[in-house]
Design a protein around this motif. Structure first.
Motif, mmCIF file in Angstrom:
data_model
loop_
_atom_site.group_PDB
_atom_site.id
_atom_site.type_symbol
_atom_site.label_atom_id
_atom_site.label_comp_id
_atom_site.label_asym_id
_atom_site.label_seq_id
_atom_site.Cartn_x
_atom_site.Cartn_y
_atom_site.Cartn_z
ATOM 1 N N GLY A 18 11.484 0.512 5.210
ATOM 2 C CA GLY A 18 11.837 1.369 6.338
ATOM 3 C C GLY A 18 10.671 1.567 7.287
ATOM 4 N N VAL A 19 9.457 1.682 6.735
ATOM 5 C CA VAL A 19 8.258 1.859 7.558
ATOM 6 C C VAL A 19 7.971 0.585 8.353
ATOM 7 C CG1 VAL A 19 5.756 2.219 7.503
ATOM 8 C CG2 VAL A 19 7.254 3.655 6.101
ATOM 9 N N THR A 20 7.979 -0.559 7.673
ATOM 10 C CA THR A 20 7.618 -1.787 8.385
ATOM 11 C C THR A 20 8.691 -2.197 9.390
ATOM 12 O OG1 THR A 20 8.386 -3.146 6.534
ATOM 13 C CG2 THR A 20 6.010 -2.661 6.652
ATOM 14 N N SER A 21 9.969 -2.030 9.053
ATOM 15 C CA SER A 21 11.014 -2.422 10.008
ATOM 16 C C SER A 21 11.157 -1.399 11.126
ATOM 17 C CB SER A 21 12.356 -2.634 9.301
ATOM 18 O OG SER A 21 12.844 -1.419 8.772
ATOM 19 N N GLY A 22 10.976 -0.117 10.819
ATOM 20 C CA GLY A 22 11.176 0.929 11.815
ATOM 21 C C GLY A 22 9.975 1.200 12.696
ATOM 22 N N VAL A 23 8.785 0.821 12.233
ATOM 23 C CA VAL A 23 7.571 1.101 13.005
ATOM 24 C C VAL A 23 6.858 -0.203 13.395
ATOM 25 C CG1 VAL A 23 5.343 2.298 13.043
ATOM 26 C CG2 VAL A 23 7.295 3.349 11.882
ATOM 27 N N THR A 64 0.822 -1.217 0.000
ATOM 28 C CA THR A 64 0.000 0.000 0.000
ATOM 29 C C THR A 64 0.853 1.263 0.000
ATOM 30 O OG1 THR A 64 -0.171 0.192 2.421
ATOM 31 C CG2 THR A 64 -1.838 -1.166 1.305
ATOM 32 N N LEU A 65 2.169 1.112 0.167
ATOM 33 C CA LEU A 65 3.058 2.265 0.341
ATOM 34 C C LEU A 65 3.849 2.570 -0.929
ATOM 35 C CD1 LEU A 65 4.520 1.303 3.848
ATOM 36 C CD2 LEU A 65 2.529 2.763 3.346
ATOM 37 N N ALA A 66 3.945 3.854 -1.255
ATOM 38 C CA ALA A 66 4.748 4.289 -2.395
ATOM 39 C C ALA A 66 6.233 4.059 -2.093
ATOM 40 C CB ALA A 66 4.508 5.776 -2.668
ATOM 41 N N PRO A 67 7.044 3.833 -3.128
ATOM 42 C CA PRO A 67 8.480 3.626 -2.902
ATOM 43 C C PRO A 67 9.140 4.781 -2.152
ATOM 44 C CG PRO A 67 7.891 3.091 -5.168
ATOM 45 C CD PRO A 67 6.673 3.709 -4.536
ATOM 46 N N ASP A 68 8.623 6.003 -2.346
ATOM 47 C CA ASP A 68 9.202 7.187 -1.694
ATOM 48 C C ASP A 68 8.323 7.701 -0.549
ATOM 49 O OD1 ASP A 68 7.131 8.023 -3.327
ATOM 50 O OD2 ASP A 68 8.184 9.786 -4.084
ATOM 51 N N VAL A 69 7.573 6.803 0.093
ATOM 52 C CA VAL A 69 6.668 7.175 1.181
ATOM 53 C C VAL A 69 7.419 7.930 2.279
ATOM 54 C CG1 VAL A 69 6.943 4.975 2.439
ATOM 55 C CG2 VAL A 69 4.834 6.310 2.713
ATOM 56 N N GLU A 70 6.734 8.885 2.897
ATOM 57 C CA GLU A 70 7.228 9.569 4.101
ATOM 58 C C GLU A 70 6.210 9.289 5.195
ATOM 59 O OE1 GLU A 70 8.023 13.694 3.532
ATOM 60 O OE2 GLU A 70 9.536 13.320 1.997
ATOM 61 N N TRP A 71 6.603 8.552 6.225
ATOM 62 C CA TRP A 71 5.728 8.073 7.296
ATOM 63 C C TRP A 71 6.214 8.714 8.585
ATOM 64 C CZ3 TRP A 71 1.839 4.257 6.826
ATOM 65 C CH2 TRP A 71 1.328 3.776 8.036
ATOM 66 N N THR A 72 5.435 9.626 9.157
ATOM 67 C CA THR A 72 5.878 10.386 10.325
ATOM 68 C C THR A 72 5.105 9.999 11.575
ATOM 69 O OG1 THR A 72 6.528 12.227 8.905
ATOM 70 C CG2 THR A 72 6.246 12.697 11.258
ATOM 71 N N THR A 115 10.544 10.358 11.032
ATOM 72 C CA THR A 115 10.016 10.108 9.695
ATOM 73 C C THR A 115 10.761 8.935 9.088
ATOM 74 O OG1 THR A 115 9.367 12.412 9.406
ATOM 75 C CG2 THR A 115 9.615 11.099 7.400
ATOM 76 N N TYR A 116 9.998 7.983 8.604
ATOM 77 C CA TYR A 116 10.535 6.765 7.999
ATOM 78 C C TYR A 116 10.257 6.816 6.506
ATOM 79 C CZ TYR A 116 10.575 5.389 12.877
ATOM 80 O OH TYR A 116 10.797 5.357 14.229
ATOM 81 N N ARG A 117 11.192 6.303 5.731
ATOM 82 C CA ARG A 117 11.056 6.326 4.281
ATOM 83 C C ARG A 117 11.215 4.917 3.727
ATOM 84 N NH1 ARG A 117 12.988 11.075 5.968
ATOM 85 N NH2 ARG A 117 12.117 12.952 5.026
#
Length: 137
Positions: free
Chosen positions: A57-62, A33-41, A51-53
């Motif tokens: 990065g989003v799934t491992s970091g959050v 569901t996430l764009a390759p350049d997603v910014e997740w804050t 902010t995870y990119r």
């Protein structure tokens, strides 16, 4: 009158798939569901603030870190407000901290931006003091 098919690239549908994937622990479906350049804050004051990119990065970091520290971490989405590519979701986090065994039950708002059927931005709003209290012995 025929049935109208639901556009699975519509912003609310994409965001809903993200919540379902998160709740079931399906990180592959969540990354989809996430764009390759997603910014997740994640909000300042939240244990994972920043902010995870990238989808990984989003799934491992959050998501993976939440699973390490909390039992049953779930974001229960209940109200969607949609305007164009913007989707604001009112939700509730529930979980139990693995170390303190304290329960968490807190309201949250999430702002997603969806373009081309993918989440390009996410911003979290939550009472971080309640999360911190649950994680503090």
């Amino acid at each position: 009158m025929g049935l109208t098919s639901i556009d699975d690239t519509a912003p609310a549908a994409v965001v809903r798939r993200q919540y379902v994937a998160s709740a079931t622990g399906d990180l592959d479906a969540l990354r989809a569901t996430l764009a390759p350049d997603v910014e997740w804050t994640e909000m300042a004051g939240f244990p994972l603030a920043g902010t995870y990119r990238t989808p990984d990065g989003v799934t491992s970091g959050v998501m993976e870190k939440l699973a390490q520290d909390w039992d049953g971490w779930t974001a229960h989405d209940d109200t969607y407000v949609v305007e164009g590519e913007n989707v604001v979701v009112l939700a509730r986090y529930t979980a139990t901290h693995k170390t303190t065994r304290k329960p968490l039950n807190v309201r949250v708002a999430h702002h997603f931006t969806v373009r081309g059927g993918l989440i390009v931005r996410f911003e979290q709003f939550v009472d971080t003091a309640l999360v911190r209290d649950a994680a503090t012995p």
